[in-house]
Design a protein around this motif. Structure first.
Motif, PDB file in Angstrom:
ATOM      1  N   UNK A  84      -5.603   2.253   5.127  1.00 39.11           N
ATOM      2  CA  UNK A  84      -4.280   1.704   5.421  1.00 39.11           C
ATOM      3  C   UNK A  84      -3.423   1.737   4.163  1.00 39.11           C
ATOM      4  N   UNK A  85      -2.294   2.425   4.218  1.00 41.76           N
ATOM      5  CA  UNK A  85      -1.385   2.475   3.078  1.00 41.76           C
ATOM      6  C   UNK A  85      -0.719   1.104   2.926  1.00 41.76           C
ATOM      7  N   UNK A  86      -0.736   0.571   1.697  1.00 46.51           N
ATOM      8  CA  UNK A  86      -0.128  -0.734   1.462  1.00 46.51           C
ATOM      9  C   UNK A  86       1.197  -0.569   0.717  1.00 46.51           C
ATOM     10  N   UNK A  87       2.097  -1.491   0.940  1.00 46.96           N
ATOM     11  CA  UNK A  87       3.408  -1.461   0.295  1.00 46.96           C
ATOM     12  C   UNK A  87       3.294  -1.983  -1.135  1.00 46.96           C
ATOM     13  N   UNK A  88       4.288  -1.709  -1.990  1.00 46.56           N
ATOM     14  CA  UNK A  88       4.266  -2.281  -3.347  1.00 46.56           C
ATOM     15  C   UNK A  88       4.148  -3.802  -3.346  1.00 46.56           C
ATOM     16  N   UNK A  89       4.802  -4.470  -2.402  1.00 50.04           N
ATOM     17  CA  UNK A  89       4.702  -5.920  -2.323  1.00 50.04           C
ATOM     18  C   UNK A  89       3.284  -6.355  -1.970  1.00 50.04           C
ATOM     19  N   UNK A  90       2.640  -5.668  -1.012  1.00 48.76           N
ATOM     20  CA  UNK A  90       1.256  -5.971  -0.667  1.00 48.76           C
ATOM     21  C   UNK A  90       0.330  -5.709  -1.858  1.00 48.76           C
ATOM     22  N   UNK A  91       0.633  -4.647  -2.592  1.00 47.40           N
ATOM     23  CA  UNK A  91      -0.174  -4.314  -3.755  1.00 47.40           C
ATOM     24  C   UNK A  91      -0.132  -5.434  -4.790  1.00 47.40           C
TER      25      UNK A  91
ATOM     26  N   UNK B  85       1.094   3.453  -9.186  1.00 45.65           N
ATOM     27  CA  UNK B  85       0.667   4.316  -8.089  1.00 45.65           C
ATOM     28  C   UNK B  85       0.759   3.595  -6.743  1.00 45.65           C
ATOM     29  N   UNK B  86       0.853   4.370  -5.662  1.00 43.99           N
ATOM     30  CA  UNK B  86       0.758   3.833  -4.305  1.00 43.99           C
ATOM     31  C   UNK B  86      -0.697   3.904  -3.849  1.00 43.99           C
ATOM     32  N   UNK B  87      -1.121   2.905  -3.076  1.00 47.17           N
ATOM     33  CA  UNK B  87      -2.536   2.766  -2.758  1.00 47.17           C
ATOM     34  C   UNK B  87      -2.819   2.734  -1.258  1.00 47.17           C
ATOM     35  N   UNK B  88      -4.053   3.151  -0.936  1.00 48.74           N
ATOM     36  CA  UNK B  88      -4.607   3.063   0.411  1.00 48.74           C
ATOM     37  C   UNK B  88      -5.769   2.066   0.358  1.00 48.74           C
ATOM     38  N   UNK B  89      -5.814   1.158   1.308  1.00 48.91           N
ATOM     39  CA  UNK B  89      -6.920   0.212   1.403  1.00 48.91           C
ATOM     40  C   UNK B  89      -8.046   0.878   2.186  1.00 48.91           C
ATOM     41  N   UNK B  90      -9.216   1.053   1.525  1.00 46.29           N
ATOM     42  CA  UNK B  90     -10.335   1.737   2.180  1.00 46.29           C
ATOM     43  C   UNK B  90     -11.478   0.791   2.518  1.00 46.29           C
ATOM     44  N   UNK B  91     -11.405  -0.443   2.028  1.00 47.02           N
ATOM     45  CA  UNK B  91     -12.365  -1.501   2.361  1.00 47.02           C
ATOM     46  C   UNK B  91     -11.633  -2.822   2.212  1.00 47.02           C
ATOM     47  N   UNK B  92     -12.284  -3.926   2.542  1.00 49.89           N
ATOM     48  CA  UNK B  92     -11.589  -5.208   2.595  1.00 49.89           C
ATOM     49  C   UNK B  92     -10.858  -5.543   1.299  1.00 49.89           C
ATOM     50  N   UNK B  93     -11.474  -5.259   0.162  1.00 49.18           N
ATOM     51  CA  UNK B  93     -10.876  -5.612  -1.132  1.00 49.18           C
ATOM     52  C   UNK B  93     -10.851  -4.443  -2.103  1.00 49.18           C
ATOM     53  N   UNK B  94     -10.784  -3.223  -1.562  1.00 48.90           N
ATOM     54  CA  UNK B  94     -10.843  -2.013  -2.382  1.00 48.90           C
ATOM     55  C   UNK B  94      -9.671  -1.105  -2.035  1.00 48.90           C
ATOM     56  N   UNK B  95      -8.980  -0.611  -3.096  1.00 47.08           N
ATOM     57  CA  UNK B  95      -7.773   0.185  -2.903  1.00 47.08           C
ATOM     58  C   UNK B  95      -7.826   1.415  -3.813  1.00 47.08           C
ATOM     59  N   UNK B  96      -7.458   2.582  -3.270  1.00 46.14           N
ATOM     60  CA  UNK B  96      -7.464   3.825  -4.049  1.00 46.14           C
ATOM     61  C   UNK B  96      -6.100   4.490  -3.947  1.00 46.14           C
ATOM     62  N   UNK B  97      -5.695   5.273  -4.965  1.00 48.48           N
ATOM     63  CA  UNK B  97      -4.414   5.978  -4.895  1.00 48.48           C
ATOM     64  C   UNK B  97      -4.354   6.902  -3.676  1.00 48.48           C
TER      65      UNK B  97
END
Length: 211
Positions: free
Chosen positions: A84-91, A59-71
């Motif tokens: 903030x939407x993160x790239x696959x590499x950032x993920x 899945x692609x993720x959005x960063x909603x807190x410093x160390x928390x990511x949701x689809x």
């Protein structure tokens, strides 16, 4: 019979170890007094269709807190405005573990006037860190104080902001495939953990087993 049991245990262990990414149910159901129901009604109480299961690692993720990511297509992924939407590499660099979540709200949405609403959402969460399998339940005004894990607290905090203080909130995390499909995800997770422990203890008696 003993040989068959050993082979079955080995196959189970191979199957578990071969699963590289966690799978969780991803769905949402919301019923509000001022609008038609939204989402899949089975998301509320089940049973859940196998088509709702998805691989957290794809899945692609959005960063909603410093160390928390949701689809990005999840309830919070769509509603948290400063994510903030993160790239696959950032993920790959930032997400070190995944958990399944079941989050429920039963109360009123913050609006003028307040709107009666019930929401159930199930999905993957990505963390830079790890979160224990656990359930919490309390009023919206008190549940954050109950949660002792800072990563899960940051996740739930992004959901409670949409509801009034008197809203009933329940949150369960678990770390086995599709464990958030159960009514009590902690019980389901604990059962799988016990079964896995028994298998490992049994296999450890044999010299040809490698761990």
């Amino acid at each position: 019979m003993v040989r068959l049991t050993i082979y079955s245990a080995l196959l189970l262990l191979v199957f578990v170890c071969a699963s590289e990414a966690l799978k969780c149910y991803g769905c949402r159901y919301q019923s509000s007094s001022n609008a038609d129901d939204e989402g899949d009604i089975s998301c509320k109480d089940g049973p859940l269709a196998s088509t709702l299961s998805r691989d957290c690692g794809t899945l692609r993720y959005v960063q909603i807190a410093e160390n928390v990511f949701v689809p990005i297509d999840s309830y919070l992924g769509k509603n948290v405005k400063n994510g903030t939407v993160i790239s696959p590499e950032q993920q790959r660099q930032l997400v070190s573990s995944y958990s399944c979540i079941k989050l429920e709200f039963d109360g009123e949405l913050i609006s003028t006037p307040p709107v009666r609403s019930y929401l159930t959402t199930r999905d993957c969460i990505g963390f830079n860190g790890t979160v224990d399998d656990k359930c919490y339940s309390n009023k919206n005004s008190e549940i954050l104080a109950d949660i002792d894990d800072p990563l899960l607290k940051d996740y739930v905090a992004n959901g409670v902001r949409f509801f009034t203080n008197d809203t009933d909130v329940a949150a369960c995390t678990c770390s086995n495939d599709n464990c958030n499909g159960a009514m009590n995800t902690v019980t389901a997770s604990a059962s799988l953990l016990i079964m896995s422990t028994i298998v490992l203890q049994f296999l450890s008696q044999f010299k040809y087993c490698i761990f």
